[in-house]
Design a protein around this motif. Structure first.
Motif, PDB file in Angstrom:
ATOM      1  N   ASP A   9       0.806  -1.229   0.000  1.00  0.00           N
ATOM      2  CA  ASP A   9       0.000   0.000   0.000  1.00  0.00           C
ATOM      3  C   ASP A   9       0.836   1.274   0.000  1.00  0.00           C
ATOM      4  O   ASP A   9       0.276   2.368  -0.142  1.00  0.00           O
ATOM      5  N   ALA A  10       2.161   1.161   0.186  1.00  0.00           N
ATOM      6  CA  ALA A  10       3.003   2.363   0.283  1.00  0.00           C
ATOM      7  C   ALA A  10       2.847   3.226  -0.972  1.00  0.00           C
ATOM      8  O   ALA A  10       2.919   2.726  -2.097  1.00  0.00           O
ATOM      9  N   GLY A  11       2.614   4.508  -0.757  1.00  0.00           N
ATOM     10  CA  GLY A  11       2.493   5.432  -1.889  1.00  0.00           C
ATOM     11  C   GLY A  11       1.113   5.438  -2.524  1.00  0.00           C
ATOM     12  O   GLY A  11       0.858   6.212  -3.443  1.00  0.00           O
ATOM     13  N   SER A  12       0.212   4.574  -2.054  1.00  0.00           N
ATOM     14  CA  SER A  12      -1.138   4.534  -2.633  1.00  0.00           C
ATOM     15  C   SER A  12      -2.058   5.484  -1.842  1.00  0.00           C
ATOM     16  O   SER A  12      -1.645   6.093  -0.855  1.00  0.00           O
ATOM     17  N   VAL A  13      -3.318   5.579  -2.273  1.00  0.00           N
ATOM     18  CA  VAL A  13      -4.265   6.450  -1.553  1.00  0.00           C
ATOM     19  C   VAL A  13      -4.558   5.924  -0.142  1.00  0.00           C
ATOM     20  O   VAL A  13      -5.144   6.627   0.667  1.00  0.00           O
ATOM     21  N   TYR A  14      -4.151   4.698   0.139  1.00  0.00           N
ATOM     22  CA  TYR A  14      -4.395   4.115   1.466  1.00  0.00           C
ATOM     23  C   TYR A  14      -3.196   4.296   2.406  1.00  0.00           C
ATOM     24  O   TYR A  14      -3.139   3.697   3.474  1.00  0.00           O
ATOM     25  N   ILE A  26       5.381  -0.137   8.054  1.00  0.00           N
ATOM     26  CA  ILE A  26       6.306  -1.157   7.546  1.00  0.00           C
ATOM     27  C   ILE A  26       7.530  -0.519   6.884  1.00  0.00           C
ATOM     28  O   ILE A  26       8.636  -1.048   6.943  1.00  0.00           O
ATOM     29  N   ILE A  27       7.332   0.649   6.272  1.00  0.00           N
ATOM     30  CA  ILE A  27       8.381   1.258   5.457  1.00  0.00           C
ATOM     31  C   ILE A  27       9.115   2.404   6.164  1.00  0.00           C
ATOM     32  O   ILE A  27      10.345   2.483   6.127  1.00  0.00           O
ATOM     33  N   CYS A  28       8.361   3.302   6.795  1.00  0.00           N
ATOM     34  CA  CYS A  28       8.957   4.537   7.338  1.00  0.00           C
ATOM     35  C   CYS A  28       9.509   4.315   8.749  1.00  0.00           C
ATOM     36  O   CYS A  28       8.763   4.001   9.676  1.00  0.00           O
ATOM     37  N   TYR A 155      -7.523  -4.573  -2.681  1.00  0.00           N
ATOM     38  CA  TYR A 155      -6.307  -5.042  -2.017  1.00  0.00           C
ATOM     39  C   TYR A 155      -5.422  -5.648  -3.097  1.00  0.00           C
ATOM     40  O   TYR A 155      -5.938  -6.133  -4.109  1.00  0.00           O
ATOM     41  N   TRP A 156      -4.124  -5.620  -2.875  1.00  0.00           N
ATOM     42  CA  TRP A 156      -3.209  -6.025  -3.958  1.00  0.00           C
ATOM     43  C   TRP A 156      -2.171  -7.074  -3.572  1.00  0.00           C
ATOM     44  O   TRP A 156      -1.298  -7.390  -4.371  1.00  0.00           O
ATOM     45  N   ASN A 157      -2.218  -7.569  -2.348  1.00  0.00           N
ATOM     46  CA  ASN A 157      -1.101  -8.433  -1.934  1.00  0.00           C
ATOM     47  C   ASN A 157      -1.378  -9.922  -2.136  1.00  0.00           C
ATOM     48  O   ASN A 157      -0.829 -10.754  -1.427  1.00  0.00           O
ATOM     49  N   GLY A 158      -2.211 -10.252  -3.119  1.00  0.00           N
ATOM     50  CA  GLY A 158      -2.559 -11.655  -3.362  1.00  0.00           C
ATOM     51  C   GLY A 158      -1.455 -12.470  -4.012  1.00  0.00           C
ATOM     52  O   GLY A 158      -1.562 -13.688  -4.129  1.00  0.00           O
ATOM     53  N   ILE A 159      -0.396 -11.784  -4.457  1.00  0.00           N
ATOM     54  CA  ILE A 159       0.765 -12.506  -5.001  1.00  0.00           C
ATOM     55  C   ILE A 159       2.013 -11.936  -4.340  1.00  0.00           C
ATOM     56  O   ILE A 159       2.178 -10.716  -4.240  1.00  0.00           O
ATOM     57  N   GLN A 160       2.856 -12.821  -3.833  1.00  0.00           N
ATOM     58  CA  GLN A 160       4.134 -12.403  -3.251  1.00  0.00           C
ATOM     59  C   GLN A 160       5.220 -12.447  -4.329  1.00  0.00           C
ATOM     60  O   GLN A 160       5.117 -13.195  -5.289  1.00  0.00           O
ATOM     61  N   GLY A 161       6.243 -11.635  -4.141  1.00  0.00           N
ATOM     62  CA  GLY A 161       7.323 -11.581  -5.137  1.00  0.00           C
ATOM     63  C   GLY A 161       6.888 -10.831  -6.389  1.00  0.00           C
ATOM     64  O   GLY A 161       7.360 -11.107  -7.492  1.00  0.00           O
ATOM     65  N   GLN A 314       2.518  -6.944   3.540  1.00  0.00           N
ATOM     66  CA  GLN A 314       3.941  -6.912   3.252  1.00  0.00           C
ATOM     67  C   GLN A 314       4.299  -7.863   2.121  1.00  0.00           C
ATOM     68  O   GLN A 314       3.806  -8.985   2.066  1.00  0.00           O
ATOM     69  N   GLN A 315       5.174  -7.393   1.248  1.00  0.00           N
ATOM     70  CA  GLN A 315       5.734  -8.229   0.199  1.00  0.00           C
ATOM     71  C   GLN A 315       7.032  -8.848   0.721  1.00  0.00           C
ATOM     72  O   GLN A 315       7.804  -8.191   1.423  1.00  0.00           O
TER      73      GLN A 315
END
Ligand code: FES
Length: 328
Positions: A9-14, A26-28, A155-161, A314-315
C-alpha cells in the motif's frame, strides 16, 4: 531478518494507514518509533510527510459497499464463479497483479468476510470475476448470495514476489498452477503478457475434469499444457520433473509463478532452485487473512529467525519463506 520487505500500500491512496498512527509503519522508520529517516523502499512519496500533512491521521480505509451480481455460474458443485458489477474506479484498481477483495453476504456479520482473488477485471464494462471454492462457513455464506453482495477493496497483496513479475519485459515466465489458486495466476498472466512477455502455463486440473482457468489462459495467448503434477503420495511426478527441467532450459525463464498451496510452493521452489538458483519466484499468497490491513495479526508468518511479517500487506521474496535447507 527478511532481506526483502515492501508494503503493497506504500504510496497509494491508502497510505499512510492505521499502522502509521500506531508507530508500526512497515516502510517509514520515523513512523516505526525511530528518530532517524531510513525508509525501506522509496515509492516516490515521503510517508512521514504525508502523515504530517494529513494532520497525524491515517488516510481513508477501505469499506464494504453493495454491488450487483450479474452472473452466478457453478463450475463444479463446490466451485462458484461470480461476475460482479462494480464502479469504474474499483474495476480499474482491481485490474492489477495480486488483486483481491473481501466479500460478504449482506445479512452476515463482519467475521464472515472472506478474501477472494480477482480472476479478471473487465475495465470496459466494470465487471470483476471471482472464483470461490466452498470450504467452510465463510465461503458457504457467499454461495448463498443471489442478487447482491458486499465488496471491500481494492487489495493487492494476493501474489508475493510481485517485483519479479513487474520487472519482466520482453522475456518469458513459467506459471505452475494447481486448483483454485489458478485464479490469481490468470490476472497475473494478463499483466505479464501486457509487458511483451511469453507465458507458459502448466495447469493441473486437480479433481475437476478441466481446470476452470484453461479458457482464460488460452484467450490471453498463453501456451497451456494440461498436467497432473502429483503422485498418490503427494510428490512431484518424475515425468513432470523432467518436463519442467526441459522447459527451463528451452525457455530460459527468469521468473516462475507458483499458483497452488504453500506445500505446492515448497515442492516447486525447492525443485527448481536445485536446477537453477538464479530463477526468481513469485507465489500466490495463501495466508489466512482477517482484517487485510496489517492489524489483526492472523496473516503473520515467521522468518528463519522468528522475525514476523504481516503477509496481507507486506511483500517478501518467496525464496526466503519457501526454500528449505539450502543456503541462498
Ligand atoms: S490479515 Fe490482519 S494483519 Fe494481516
Amino acid at each position: 531478518m527478511f532481506r526483502y520487505v515492501d508494503c503493497i500500500d506504500a504510496g497509494s491512496v491508502y497510505c499512510p494507514c492505521e499502522l502509521a498512527t500506531k508507530g508500526e509503519c512497515i516502510i517509514c522508520s520515523q513512523l516505526h518509533g525511530k528518530e532517524f529517516c531510513d525508509c525501506l523502499n522509496w515509492k516516490g512519496t515521503c510517508i512521514y510527510q504525508e502523515y504530517i500533512w494529513n494532520g497525524g491521521k491515517s488516510n481513508k480505509t477501505r469499506e464494504f459497499r453493495k454491488y450487483s451480481i450479474i452472473n452466478k455460474e457453478y463450475l463444479r458443485d463446490d466451485i462458484l464463479k461470480l461476475d460482479i458489477k462494480v464502479t469504474k474506479s474499483l474495476s480499474r484498481n482491481l485490474n492489477n497483479l495480486g488483486s483481491f477483495v473481501f466479500l460478504k453476504n449482506e445479512k452476515d456479520i463482519d467475521p464472515y468476510s472472506i478474501p477472494i482473488s480477482i480472476l479478471d477485471s473487465d475495465v470496459v464494462n466494470n465487471v470483476i470475476s471471482v472464483v470461490i471454492k466452498k470450504q467452510g462457513i465463510k465461503s458457504k455464506a457467499i454461495f448463498e448470495c443471489e442478487k447482491e453482495i458486499l465488496v471491500k477493496g481494492p487489495y493487492w497483496n494476493g501474489i508475493q514476489g510481485q517485483k519479479y513479475l513487474k520487472e519482466l519485459k520482453n522475456s518469458s515466465c513459467l506459471i505452475l498452477c494447481r486448483g483454485i489458486a489458478s485464479a490469481p495466476a490468470v490476472l497475473a498472466a494478463k499483466k505479464i503478457i501486457k509487458n511483451n512477455n511469453e507465458v507458459y502455463v502448466m495447469l493441473d486440473r486437480g479433481r475437476s475434469r478441466e481446470n476452470f482457468a484453461k479458457p482464460y489462459f488460452i484467450s490471453l495467448g498463453c501456451n497451456v499444457e494440461d498436467v497432473s503434477f502429483l503422485d498418490y503420495s503427494g510428490e512431484l511426478k518424475e515425468q513432470y520433473k523432467f518436463e519442467i527441467e526441459k522447459l527451463l532450459k528451452k525457455w530460459n525463464f527468469k521468473t516462475v509463478l507458483s499458483a497452488g498451496s504453500d506445500e505446492f510452493h515448497v515442492k516447486m521452489i525447492n525443485f527448481i532452485y536445485n536446477i537453477d538458483k538464479y530463477i526468481n519466484f513469485a507465489t500466490v499468497n495463501n495466508t489466512t487473512m482477517c482484517c487485510g490491513e496489517g492489524i489483526c495479526g492472523s496473516c503473520i508468518i515467521k522468518g528463519k529467525n522468528n522475525e514476523k511479517i504481516r503477509a496481507c500487506k507486506q511483500q517478501y521474496d518467496p525464496k526466503e519463506v519457501f526454500l528449505r535447507g539450502i543456503s541462498k
